[in-house]
Design a protein around this motif. Structure first.
Motif, PDB file in Angstrom:
ATOM      1  N   SER A  51      34.383 -17.373   2.096  1.00 56.42           N
ATOM      2  CA  SER A  51      35.214 -18.487   1.633  1.00 56.42           C
ATOM      3  C   SER A  51      35.871 -18.167   0.297  1.00 56.42           C
ATOM      4  O   SER A  51      37.057 -18.465   0.090  1.00 56.42           O
ATOM      5  N   LEU A  52      35.123 -17.554  -0.604  1.00 56.93           N
ATOM      6  CA  LEU A  52      35.697 -17.156  -1.897  1.00 56.93           C
ATOM      7  C   LEU A  52      36.871 -16.202  -1.707  1.00 56.93           C
ATOM      8  O   LEU A  52      37.938 -16.380  -2.300  1.00 56.93           O
ATOM      9  N   LEU A  53      36.679 -15.201  -0.863  1.00 54.22           N
ATOM     10  CA  LEU A  53      37.718 -14.201  -0.668  1.00 54.22           C
ATOM     11  C   LEU A  53      38.948 -14.785   0.011  1.00 54.22           C
ATOM     12  O   LEU A  53      40.087 -14.439  -0.331  1.00 54.22           O
ATOM     13  N   LEU A  54      38.759 -15.682   0.974  1.00 49.91           N
ATOM     14  CA  LEU A  54      39.896 -16.306   1.643  1.00 49.91           C
ATOM     15  C   LEU A  54      40.706 -17.171   0.681  1.00 49.91           C
ATOM     16  O   LEU A  54      41.942 -17.200   0.740  1.00 49.91           O
ATOM     17  N   ALA A  95      34.845  -5.427   5.223  1.00 48.30           N
ATOM     18  CA  ALA A  95      33.478  -4.909   5.087  1.00 48.30           C
ATOM     19  C   ALA A  95      32.425  -5.973   5.346  1.00 48.30           C
ATOM     20  O   ALA A  95      31.271  -5.652   5.632  1.00 48.30           O
ATOM     21  N   LEU A  96      32.838  -7.240   5.283  1.00 47.89           N
ATOM     22  CA  LEU A  96      31.884  -8.346   5.386  1.00 47.89           C
ATOM     23  C   LEU A  96      31.807  -8.933   6.790  1.00 47.89           C
ATOM     24  O   LEU A  96      30.932  -9.751   7.064  1.00 47.89           O
ATOM     25  N   LEU A  97      32.695  -8.516   7.690  1.00 52.41           N
ATOM     26  CA  LEU A  97      32.789  -9.180   8.992  1.00 52.41           C
ATOM     27  C   LEU A  97      31.494  -9.082   9.791  1.00 52.41           C
ATOM     28  O   LEU A  97      31.083 -10.050  10.448  1.00 52.41           O
ATOM     29  N   LYS A  98      30.828  -7.933   9.769  1.00 56.93           N
ATOM     30  CA  LYS A  98      29.586  -7.788  10.520  1.00 56.93           C
ATOM     31  C   LYS A  98      28.514  -8.745  10.012  1.00 56.93           C
ATOM     32  O   LYS A  98      27.764  -9.327  10.792  1.00 56.93           O
ATOM     33  N   SER A  99      28.453  -8.920   8.694  1.00 56.98           N
ATOM     34  CA  SER A  99      27.461  -9.838   8.139  1.00 56.98           C
ATOM     35  C   SER A  99      27.788 -11.279   8.501  1.00 56.98           C
ATOM     36  O   SER A  99      26.895 -12.092   8.748  1.00 56.98           O
ATOM     37  N   VAL A 100      29.085 -11.613   8.516  1.00 55.75           N
ATOM     38  CA  VAL A 100      29.480 -12.979   8.864  1.00 55.75           C
ATOM     39  C   VAL A 100      29.137 -13.277  10.317  1.00 55.75           C
ATOM     40  O   VAL A 100      28.695 -14.375  10.658  1.00 55.75           O
ATOM     41  N   LYS A 101      29.351 -12.298  11.209  1.00 61.84           N
ATOM     42  CA  LYS A 101      28.989 -12.498  12.611  1.00 61.84           C
ATOM     43  C   LYS A 101      27.491 -12.729  12.762  1.00 61.84           C
ATOM     44  O   LYS A 101      27.057 -13.415  13.694  1.00 61.84           O
ATOM     45  N   ALA A 102      26.726 -12.165  11.854  1.00 59.05           N
ATOM     46  CA  ALA A 102      25.274 -12.369  11.893  1.00 59.05           C
ATOM     47  C   ALA A 102      24.846 -13.655  11.198  1.00 59.05           C
ATOM     48  O   ALA A 102      23.650 -13.913  11.076  1.00 59.05           O
ATOM     49  N   GLY A 103      25.804 -14.447  10.740  1.00 63.43           N
ATOM     50  CA  GLY A 103      25.485 -15.723  10.105  1.00 63.43           C
ATOM     51  C   GLY A 103      25.230 -15.638   8.622  1.00 63.43           C
ATOM     52  O   GLY A 103      24.670 -16.561   8.037  1.00 63.43           O
ATOM     53  N   LYS A 104      25.652 -14.544   8.002  1.00 57.36           N
ATOM     54  CA  LYS A 104      25.426 -14.369   6.566  1.00 57.36           C
ATOM     55  C   LYS A 104      26.759 -14.162   5.854  1.00 57.36           C
ATOM     56  O   LYS A 104      27.747 -13.766   6.461  1.00 57.36           O
ATOM     57  N   GLY A 105      26.763 -14.423   4.554  1.00 59.82           N
ATOM     58  CA  GLY A 105      27.929 -14.135   3.736  1.00 59.82           C
ATOM     59  C   GLY A 105      29.088 -15.102   3.915  1.00 59.82           C
ATOM     60  O   GLY A 105      30.235 -14.754   3.607  1.00 59.82           O
ATOM     61  N   HIS A 132      25.028  -8.875   0.422  1.00 61.78           N
ATOM     62  CA  HIS A 132      25.479  -8.219   1.653  1.00 61.78           C
ATOM     63  C   HIS A 132      26.705  -7.355   1.396  1.00 61.78           C
ATOM     64  O   HIS A 132      26.779  -6.215   1.865  1.00 61.78           O
ATOM     65  N   LEU A 133      27.663  -7.897   0.661  1.00 61.41           N
ATOM     66  CA  LEU A 133      28.895  -7.153   0.432  1.00 61.41           C
ATOM     67  C   LEU A 133      28.648  -5.941  -0.458  1.00 61.41           C
ATOM     68  O   LEU A 133      29.259  -4.887  -0.269  1.00 61.41           O
ATOM     69  N   LYS A 134      27.739  -6.080  -1.411  1.00 63.11           N
ATOM     70  CA  LYS A 134      27.451  -4.959  -2.299  1.00 63.11           C
ATOM     71  C   LYS A 134      26.859  -3.788  -1.519  1.00 63.11           C
ATOM     72  O   LYS A 134      27.204  -2.623  -1.757  1.00 63.11           O
ATOM     73  N   GLN A 135      25.974  -4.094  -0.564  1.00 57.54           N
ATOM     74  CA  GLN A 135      25.401  -3.029   0.255  1.00 57.54           C
ATOM     75  C   GLN A 135      26.461  -2.350   1.110  1.00 57.54           C
ATOM     76  O   GLN A 135      26.506  -1.123   1.224  1.00 57.54           O
ATOM     77  N   LEU A 136      27.341  -3.171   1.705  1.00 56.56           N
ATOM     78  CA  LEU A 136      28.376  -2.600   2.557  1.00 56.56           C
ATOM     79  C   LEU A 136      29.344  -1.745   1.758  1.00 56.56           C
ATOM     80  O   LEU A 136      29.744  -0.666   2.194  1.00 56.56           O
ATOM     81  N   LEU A 137      29.750  -2.242   0.568  1.00 53.55           N
ATOM     82  CA  LEU A 137      30.668  -1.460  -0.260  1.00 53.55           C
ATOM     83  C   LEU A 137      30.024  -0.176  -0.752  1.00 53.55           C
ATOM     84  O   LEU A 137      30.683   0.857  -0.855  1.00 53.55           O
ATOM     85  N   SER A 138      28.721  -0.237  -1.062  1.00 61.84           N
ATOM     86  CA  SER A 138      28.042   0.982  -1.501  1.00 61.84           C
ATOM     87  C   SER A 138      27.972   1.998  -0.365  1.00 61.84           C
ATOM     88  O   SER A 138      28.107   3.205  -0.585  1.00 61.84           O
ATOM     89  N   ARG A 139      27.777   1.495   0.877  1.00 60.87           N
ATOM     90  CA  ARG A 139      27.784   2.406   2.021  1.00 60.87           C
ATOM     91  C   ARG A 139      29.154   3.055   2.204  1.00 60.87           C
ATOM     92  O   ARG A 139      29.257   4.257   2.449  1.00 60.87           O
ATOM     93  N   CYS A 140      30.195   2.218   2.079  1.00 57.44           N
ATOM     94  CA  CYS A 140      31.551   2.771   2.194  1.00 57.44           C
ATOM     95  C   CYS A 140      31.804   3.810   1.103  1.00 57.44           C
ATOM     96  O   CYS A 140      32.393   4.866   1.354  1.00 57.44           O
TER      97      CYS A 140
END
Length: 373
Positions: A109-112, A94-104, A320-328
């Motif tokens: 790193s925490l999740l990895l 869920a976070l990949l799009k934000s990471v590509k945009a330079g965010k998150g 960022h992740l909270k918004q994406l998870l809420s959308r999902c």
């Protein structure tokens, strides 16, 4: 003088083996051929680290004494680590799009780190739990178990940096409050752990290196315990003084700070107990009692899972992740609502058919029963 009469006792005849009676020979017993695959036999035929300084139970008798408690310990904790891996992977997807945009990037790193730690624990528990079965070489199993811990402490440290950044607090020198500093500390910790395992495996008398690893880990954990407690106490004081708005988010952060501090203290205390007691490397006992060892390992796994939960809570609540998870979640909820609406329509059509009503004469069940009453 007359000669003495010859003895009438005849000598016993000597029995010799007859050619017709074949000589019986005892053939050596042939061991039954093992049903295990050859690769498994070769792995188990390798010499294991019998002189490894950390005491352990006598496995055969311990399995009988534990009974069902042993598989419950292994598979319950193994499944918990699997769930942590799956949840972290979903968050990363869920976070990949934000990471590509330079965010998150910090959240990534925490999740990895959680994935790496949980994966090593899962593989260890499902293949070679606590080096009990000799399914894989001892050194491989030991390193696979040991390398996970530096990543857990590192993720816990990154959570602490997130809290400092959120609350705009400064603790200690600023150069230690950077992501790069945490990565350097993690790399040093990892090198110490792997080097110690290699050296002690080939030279058991160098077990002081294991003590060095424990000292580094305890110092790290104790520093995090003090830091989390200080941040939580400072946030509570600021809320009481009115300099910080006590919102629901701030309340959750305060609770997380105290939970993290208590978890760090529990981890430090448990490791100190295991280091200085009968479970330590300088203990005079090579074999320890089964149940105390089982309880110790259970406590350690619970403390690790609580730490993982804290990290995942912080990661999943990032902006960022909270918004994406809420959308999902909203998409999934919309799908379920649509499915329920289709079911309601089909039920209504069946009800109309049973009541001999046309499409224009549709009434609800409550209206139907009210008319009957």
């Amino acid at each position: 003088m007359s000669a003495e009469p010859e003895s009438s006792v005849e000598p016993e005849p000597e029995y010799t083996l007859s050619e017709s009676e074949p000589e019986t020979t005892v053939e050596p017993e042939v061991e039954p051929e093992s049903l295990l695959p050859e690769s498994f036999i070769l792995i188990n035929s390798e010499p294991q680290a019998e002189a490894w300084p950390e005491p352990e139970p006598e496995w055969n008798s311990a399995f009988k004494e534990w009974g069902v408690a042993w598989p419950l310990h292994v598979y319950i904790f193994g499944l918990c680590y699997v769930l942590a891996v799956v949840f972290s992977a979903i968050c990363i997807a869920a976070l990949l799009k934000s990471v590509k945009a330079g965010k998150g990037k910090l959240t990534l790193s925490l999740l990895l780190m959680v994935i790496f730690f949980s994966t090593t624990r899962t593989v260890s528990l499902f293949t070679e739990p606590y080096y009990a079965y000799n399914n894989i070489p001892f050194l491989t199993a030991r390193i696979m178990w040991s390398v996970g811990l530096p990543f857990l402490t590192s993720s816990f440290s990154l959570v602490f940096l997130v809290l400092l950044d959120t609350t705009k607090m400064d603790i200690g020198p600023p150069k230690f409050q950077k992501f790069s500093a945490i990565l350097i500390i993690t790399a040093v910790h990892l090198v110490i752990v792997v080097t110690s395992d290699f050296v002690v495996f080939y030279e058991a008398s160098a077990k002081v290196m294991l003590v060095l690893c424990q000292i580094v880990f305890l110092a790290y954990g104790f520093s995090l315990a003090i830091g989390y407690f200080y941040v939580g106490l400072k946030m509570r004081q600021n809320c009481s003084a009115g300099s910080m708005h006590e919102s629901s988010t701030i309340k959750r952060l305060i609770v997380l700070c105290f939970v993290s501090s208590a978890t760090s203290v529990a981890i430090v205390g448990t490791h100190i107990y295991s280091a200085v007691g009968v479970f330590g490397v300088y203990s005079n006992n090579n074999i320890v009692d089964a149940w105390p060892w089982w309880i110790l390992q259970t406590c350690l796994r619970i403390e690790e899972l609580v730490s993982v939960c804290v990290v995942l809570i912080i990661a999943s609540n990032s902006g960022h992740l909270k918004q994406l998870l809420s959308r999902c979640g909203s998409v999934v909820g919309h799908c379920f609502r649509g499915r329920n609406q289709v079911q309601e329509i089909s039920i209504q059509q069946e009800f109309n058919k049973n009541c001999n009503l046309t499409k224009d004469e549709t009434i609800t069940k409550s209206e139907f029963y009210s008319e009957k009453l």
